[in-house]
Design an enzyme around this catalytic site. Structure first.
Site, PDB file in Angstrom:
ATOM      1  N   LYS A 179     -13.456 -20.142  16.389  1.00 53.94           N
ATOM      2  CA  LYS A 179     -14.775 -20.767  16.371  1.00 53.94           C
ATOM      3  C   LYS A 179     -14.574 -22.210  16.823  1.00 53.94           C
ATOM      4  CE  LYS A 179     -17.446 -23.196  14.804  1.00 53.94           C
ATOM      5  NZ  LYS A 179     -18.165 -24.355  15.485  1.00 53.94           N
ATOM      6  N   GLU A 182     -18.839 -26.883  19.080  1.00 52.77           N
ATOM      7  CA  GLU A 182     -19.980 -26.685  19.969  1.00 52.77           C
ATOM      8  C   GLU A 182     -20.050 -27.762  21.039  1.00 52.77           C
ATOM      9  OE1 GLU A 182     -21.894 -26.941  15.900  1.00 52.77           O
ATOM     10  OE2 GLU A 182     -19.779 -26.936  16.504  1.00 52.77           O
ATOM     11  N   SER A 232     -13.076 -33.068   9.691  1.00 50.20           N
ATOM     12  CA  SER A 232     -13.228 -34.186   8.765  1.00 50.20           C
ATOM     13  C   SER A 232     -12.858 -33.769   7.345  1.00 50.20           C
ATOM     14  CB  SER A 232     -14.667 -34.696   8.793  1.00 50.20           C
ATOM     15  OG  SER A 232     -15.543 -33.742   8.222  1.00 50.20           O
ATOM     16  N   CYS A 287      -7.002 -37.566  15.189  1.00 49.90           N
ATOM     17  CA  CYS A 287      -6.685 -37.699  13.768  1.00 49.90           C
ATOM     18  C   CYS A 287      -5.359 -38.427  13.560  1.00 49.90           C
ATOM     19  CB  CYS A 287      -6.656 -36.335  13.087  1.00 49.90           C
ATOM     20  SG  CYS A 287      -5.295 -35.279  13.600  1.00 49.90           S
ATOM     21  N   GLU A 388     -13.181 -43.418   8.204  1.00 48.25           N
ATOM     22  CA  GLU A 388     -12.517 -42.974   9.424  1.00 48.25           C
ATOM     23  C   GLU A 388     -13.490 -43.211  10.579  1.00 48.25           C
ATOM     24  OE1 GLU A 388     -10.022 -39.189  11.237  1.00 48.25           O
ATOM     25  OE2 GLU A 388     -11.636 -38.804   9.814  1.00 48.25           O
TER      26      GLU A 388
END
Length: 503
Positions: A179, A182, A232, A287, A388
């Site tokens: 998945k 998007e 996240s 990240c 962040e």
């Protein structure tokens, strides 16, 4: 005379074929450099999800029984095909993510490393054997695939992160459902076609596009055995809690606030070069980006000056331009959030060294641009330190000594990556042993482990006990089975006893 542009429709890849699915929802995909809509992405509904999982379940049952030799033959072929399509994959990444082409190719290269590691799966799945543990009894162990596993991946590495997951899962005998984000889904579709071209049976690798509804379905579906997630921290925590509650094995990698300590004895030119690259590369949307420079003592003023020079020299352009160093951020909402955090820092008294909030790229005025930004005299109470930012922003926190720097890092809730720049072996050793962070660089700003180690942080940067790829990836996608075996000779008594057997 008016003209209309026909948008591409990005479909799912279910059971070996591209399909629009039965869902009636879609959403736009944009080019961040131009702000223009480039495609419409089909979003799955529950029927699409159920069909994908059913195909994966059927495929997993047969794929897990295929010999290791045949599995590795597919992996080797897939590796060849990905290497042959680097330019095409990179172009898709740049068009939908915005990162420069050279960075996109680097991402693919790190993914190729994991495919190569997964090609060694016969060695990685070897079990253990103990002979004659009791009279006439032997014990041996081996690892079996989980079955159906899903990967929920972020926008910032649309090829690398799926390749951190799928080759490991598939080599171990699982069926894998991807998945993807998007925001930049096209590269995942090319990967699906390359898997099929490599000879992977239908249903073993599938791509299901969707939003929160699809994620929720994967986390709770009774026929999904494992979930790998990168994103996240709040979502990682939710994924871990929800999927674990529904009986699944979960590795959920969250966010980061990566610090780099710079000591006065460091080569400051070298440190400034690497800080700028680690903070502004990929527009800071990593990240493992260095977002906090911890300047120790006398190093601070000169370090900030050198980083300022490098930030001002960064060429921010459409990522397709050959001399571009940095592209746009992913969405207008991302830009707004970055600008908001920088503005809050300025209002709280931080010093704006380089301000990228109002950057305009000629010819790309509708793109989602934020320029390299350097903020000095940031304190731990500011949102620029606490959040962040996930943008091209480097904040500088000043400390008196190494101990204060280590204390600052250890107090931060995140524990993904960190680095130290120094010429002192004693300081480096103290740092690597004292810091509560999962991945540590010594004069290396982005300490992403090679494929035969494993990637993962500590604290709020990881939920679950298994890191991604490498040996821990093999362990995550398999489960151990131990066999205790006895083949008594017909002339011997059974030796059966009502007591617990011991020897």
């Amino acid at each position: 005379m008016s003209t209309t542009t026909t948008l591409t429709t990005i479909k799912h890849f279910i059971n070996g074929v591209e399909t629009a699915g039965t869902g009636d929802r879609s959403q736009p995909v944009y080019n961040p450099a131009t702000g223009a809509e480039s495609a419409q992405l089909r979003l799955a509904n529950r029927a699409d999800l159920d069909a994908t999982v059913a195909a994966a379940r059927a495929a997993a049952d047969s794929w897990g029984d295929i010999s290791l030799a045949k599995r590795t033959a597919v992996l080797f072929k897939f590796r060849e095909l990905v290497a042959a399509h680097v330019d095409e994959l990179a172009a898709l990444i740049t068009a939908e993510h915005g990162k420069v082409l050279s960075d996109a190719k680097g991402e693919i290269g790190r993914g190729l490393e994991v495919i190569e590691f997964a090609c060694g799966i016969p060695q990685l799945l070897k079990g253990e054997y103990s002979d004659q543990v009791s009279t006439g009894i032997d014990v041996f162990s081996f690892r079996e695939p989980l079955g159906v596993v899903a990967g929920i991946t972020p926008f910032n590495f649309p090829v690398m992160v799926p390749l951190w997951m799928a080759p490991m899962a598939i080599a171990a005998g699982n069926a894998f459902i991807l998945k993807p984000s998007e925001r930049d889904p096209s590269a995942s579709m090319l990967l699906a076609k390359l898997w099929k071209q490599a000879g992977l049976p239908d249903g073993v690798f599938q791509v299901l596009h969707g939003d929160k509804e699809t994620v929720e379905g994967l986390l709770t579906h009774p026929d999904v055995d494992g979930i790998s997630f990168v994103g996240s921290t709040p979502i990682a925590q939710y994924v871990h809690e929800t999927a674990t509650k529904h009986g699944k094995r979960v590795q959920a990698l969250g966010g980061a606030k990566n610090h780099a300590i710079v000591l006065p004895d460091a080569d400051l030119d070298n440190a400034a070069d690497h800080l700028a690259a680690a903070a502004f590369g990929s527009a800071g949307e990593r990240c493992m980006a260095i977002s906090v420079a911890v300047a120790v003592g006398d190093a601070a003023d000169l370090l900030v000056k050198k980083v300022e020079e490098r930030a001002l020299a960064v060429k921010v352009k459409n990522g397709t331009e050959p001399d571009a160093d940095m592209g746009p951020v992913i969405t207008p909402a991302s830009k707004e959030r970055i600008v908001r955090i920088v503005t809050e820092a300025e209002a709280a008294g931080a010093a704006m060294v380089v301000d990228g909030r109002d950057l305009v790229v000629p010819g790309h005025e509708e793109g989602f641009w934020v320029g390299p930004t350097v903020i000095d005299h940031v304190t731990a109470g500011m949102s620029a330190y606490q959040e962040e930012i996930f943008g091209p922003v480097l904040v500088v926190v000043r400390v008196e000594d190494l101990d204060e720097g280590i204390k600052l890092i250890n107090a931060n809730p995140y524990g993904n990556g960190t680095a130290i720049f120094t010429s002192s072996g004693a300081a480096a050793r103290k740092f690597q042993r004292s810091v509560t962070v999962g991945m540590v660089g010594i004069n290396v700003p982005l300490p992403v482990p090679v494929a035969y180690h494993s990637f993962g942080g500590w604290k709020a940067s990881l939920f679950g006990d298994k890191h991604i790829y490498g040996p821990e990836g093999v362990s995550f996608y398999t489960r151990g089975k131990v066999i205790t075996s006895r083949w008594p000779e017909a002339t011997h008594a059974s030796g059966a006893s009502y007591n617990f057997p011991s020897n």
